[in-house]
Design a protein around this motif. Structure first.
Motif, short mmCIF file in Angstrom:
data_model
loop_
_atom_site.label_atom_id
_atom_site.label_comp_id
_atom_site.label_asym_id
_atom_site.label_seq_id
_atom_site.Cartn_x
_atom_site.Cartn_y
_atom_site.Cartn_z
N LEU A 17 0.85 -1.21 0.00
CA LEU A 17 0.00 0.00 0.00
C LEU A 17 0.88 1.26 0.00
N ALA A 18 1.97 1.23 0.76
CA ALA A 18 2.88 2.39 0.79
C ALA A 18 3.48 2.62 -0.61
N ILE A 19 3.83 1.54 -1.28
CA ILE A 19 4.38 1.67 -2.64
C ILE A 19 3.33 2.24 -3.58
N ALA A 20 2.11 1.72 -3.49
CA ALA A 20 1.04 2.17 -4.39
C ALA A 20 0.77 3.66 -4.20
N LYS A 21 0.72 4.09 -2.94
CA LYS A 21 0.44 5.51 -2.67
C LYS A 21 1.58 6.39 -3.18
N ARG A 22 2.79 5.91 -3.01
CA ARG A 22 3.95 6.69 -3.45
C ARG A 22 3.96 6.82 -4.98
N GLY A 27 2.52 10.55 -9.79
CA GLY A 27 1.79 10.89 -11.01
C GLY A 27 1.36 9.71 -11.85
N HIS A 28 1.53 8.49 -11.32
CA HIS A 28 1.11 7.31 -12.08
C HIS A 28 -0.35 6.94 -11.76
N GLN A 29 -0.97 6.21 -12.67
CA GLN A 29 -2.29 5.62 -12.37
C GLN A 29 -2.00 4.24 -11.80
N VAL A 30 -2.49 3.98 -10.60
CA VAL A 30 -2.05 2.78 -9.89
C VAL A 30 -3.21 1.84 -9.58
N ALA A 31 -3.02 0.57 -9.92
CA ALA A 31 -3.96 -0.49 -9.52
C ALA A 31 -3.28 -1.35 -8.46
N ILE A 32 -4.07 -1.80 -7.51
CA ILE A 32 -3.55 -2.72 -6.50
C ILE A 32 -4.38 -3.98 -6.51
N THR A 33 -3.74 -5.11 -6.16
CA THR A 33 -4.52 -6.33 -6.02
C THR A 33 -4.79 -6.56 -4.53
N SER A 34 -5.92 -7.21 -4.31
CA SER A 34 -6.32 -7.58 -2.97
C SER A 34 -7.07 -8.91 -3.11
N ARG A 35 -6.82 -9.83 -2.19
CA ARG A 35 -7.52 -11.12 -2.32
C ARG A 35 -9.00 -10.98 -2.07
N ALA A 39 -9.98 -2.78 -0.10
CA ALA A 39 -8.77 -2.28 0.56
C ALA A 39 -9.11 -1.00 1.29
N GLU A 40 -8.64 -0.90 2.54
CA GLU A 40 -8.85 0.34 3.30
C GLU A 40 -7.76 1.34 2.95
N GLY A 41 -8.11 2.61 2.89
CA GLY A 41 -7.10 3.65 2.66
C GLY A 41 -6.57 3.65 1.24
N ALA A 42 -7.38 3.16 0.28
CA ALA A 42 -6.89 3.04 -1.09
C ALA A 42 -7.54 4.07 -2.01
N GLU A 43 -7.87 5.24 -1.44
CA GLU A 43 -8.50 6.29 -2.24
C GLU A 43 -7.61 6.65 -3.43
N GLY A 202 12.63 -0.52 9.87
CA GLY A 202 12.38 0.34 8.71
C GLY A 202 10.89 0.63 8.58
N GLN A 203 10.58 1.65 7.81
CA GLN A 203 9.18 2.02 7.54
C GLN A 203 8.84 1.66 6.09
N ALA A 204 7.58 1.31 5.89
CA ALA A 204 7.14 0.89 4.54
C ALA A 204 7.47 1.95 3.49
N ASN A 205 7.38 3.20 3.88
CA ASN A 205 7.64 4.27 2.91
C ASN A 205 9.10 4.32 2.47
N GLU A 206 10.00 3.74 3.29
CA GLU A 206 11.41 3.71 2.89
C GLU A 206 11.64 2.67 1.79
N ILE A 207 10.82 1.64 1.77
CA ILE A 207 10.86 0.67 0.66
C ILE A 207 10.23 1.33 -0.58
N ALA A 208 9.14 2.04 -0.34
CA ALA A 208 8.44 2.69 -1.45
C ALA A 208 9.35 3.70 -2.17
N ALA A 209 10.19 4.38 -1.41
CA ALA A 209 11.08 5.38 -2.02
C ALA A 209 12.06 4.71 -2.98
N ALA A 210 12.57 3.55 -2.59
CA ALA A 210 13.50 2.82 -3.47
C ALA A 210 12.77 2.34 -4.72
N VAL A 211 11.54 1.88 -4.53
CA VAL A 211 10.76 1.40 -5.68
C VAL A 211 10.43 2.56 -6.62
#
Ligand SMILES: NC(=O)c1ccc[n+]([C@@H]2O[C@H](COP(=O)([O-])OP(=O)(O)OC[C@H]3O[C@@H](n4cnc5c(N)ncnc54)[C@H](OP(=O)(O)O)[C@@H]3O)[C@@H](O)[C@H]2O)c1
Length: 236
Positions: A17-22, A27-35, A39-43, A202-211
């Motif tokens: 979710l952190a990657i998707a939001k980042r 500026g990308h159009q982002v799709a996420i998968t969920s089983r 998804a909460e917080g996926a506005e 580490g925080q999820a956003n630190e992985i998102a920054a690398a991605v």
């Protein structure tokens, strides 16, 4: 920068979710998968139902993204599970289930999106592995094997598609504060933390920054790499 179409598997919570939001903020159009298909917080994100252990489910999810947004140009293969146990007690199912979700799941999604990336002559694939895939971990033979396998998968994709302007890279998180880490006992978490030179989780956003960097226009000459984001843990 040009907005691209991105797909993040397991993007409904945690690191995904952190990657998707980042990526969305970039500026990308982002799709996420969920089983569950929710998804909460996926506005602002497109949520599609997908189980990466099921080829038909993967293909249907990518079909839906293509219909609603267009061809996937950025893939972040992030969905993953653990089923920990010592080798002598680990069943075939415990081993196979983790390989199926973490490694074969990544293969299924990459295979499905690669054709569109080839046609568009542009693509970015990032596989979320783990430092456990680099060094192994007692009690996680299945998980370590699946995460090490992602490196071979990504490097092979990098070689197959390099001339098509498609890159494939691996990010290896260290201990990141998410639900997955909270499944460990306090003792296990403290032992791991004691080994991290940075002295913190580490925080999820630190992985998102690398991605975000690896999926950017600027990273077009970066392919076949393995990037630990782990507070120094894997340097030994
Ligand atoms: N947290 C860490 O310390 C850490 C460290 C190194 C690597 N990683 C890796 O980072 C990735 C994300 O981890 P996290 O900590 O964010 O984990 P998490 O909070 O447990 O989230 C895992 C995600 O994967 C999804 N998923 C699991 N099995 C799936 C399947 N068969 N099909 C589709 N989606 C599936 C989950 O969906 P549901 O909501 O439907 O369950 C969830 O969205 C994983 O690959 C993990 O191995 C995490």
């Amino acid at each position: 920068m040009t907005g691209r179409i991105a797909l993040v598997t397991g993007g409904n919570r945690g690191i995904g979710l952190a990657i998707a939001k980042r990526l969305s903020s970039a500026g990308h159009q982002v799709a996420i998968t969920s089983r569950s298909g929710t998804a909460e917080g996926a506005e602002g994100l497109l949520v599609v139902t997908c189980d990466v252990t099921d080829t038909d489910s993967v293909n249907a999810a990518v079909d839906e993204v293509e219909e609603k947004l267009g061809k996937v140009e950025i893939l972040v293969s992030n969905a993953g599970i653990t089923k920990d146990g010592l080798v002598l007690r680990m069943t075939d199912d415990d081993f196979g289930d983790v390989i199926d979700a973490n490694l074969t799941g990544g293969f299924r999604v990459a295979r499905r999106v690669a054709k569109g990336m080839m046609r568009g002559r542009w693509g970015r694939m990032v596989f979320i592995s783990s430092i456990v895939g680099l060094g192994g971990q007692a009690g996680q033979a299945n998980y370590a094997a699946s995460k090490a396998g992602l490196i071979g998968l990504s490097n092979s994709l990098a070689k197959e598609f390099a001339t098509r302007n498609i890159t494939a890279n691996v990010v290896c998180p260290g201990p990141i504060e998410t639900d997955m880490l909270m499944e460990l006992t306090d003792d296990q978490r403290e032992t791991m933390l004691a080994m991290v030179p940075a002295g913190r989780l580490g925080q999820a956003n630190e992985i998102a920054a690398a991605v975000e960097f690896l999926t950017s226009e600027d990273a077009g000459y970066v392919t076949g790499t393995v990037l630990p984001v782990d507070g120094g843990l894997s340097m030994g």
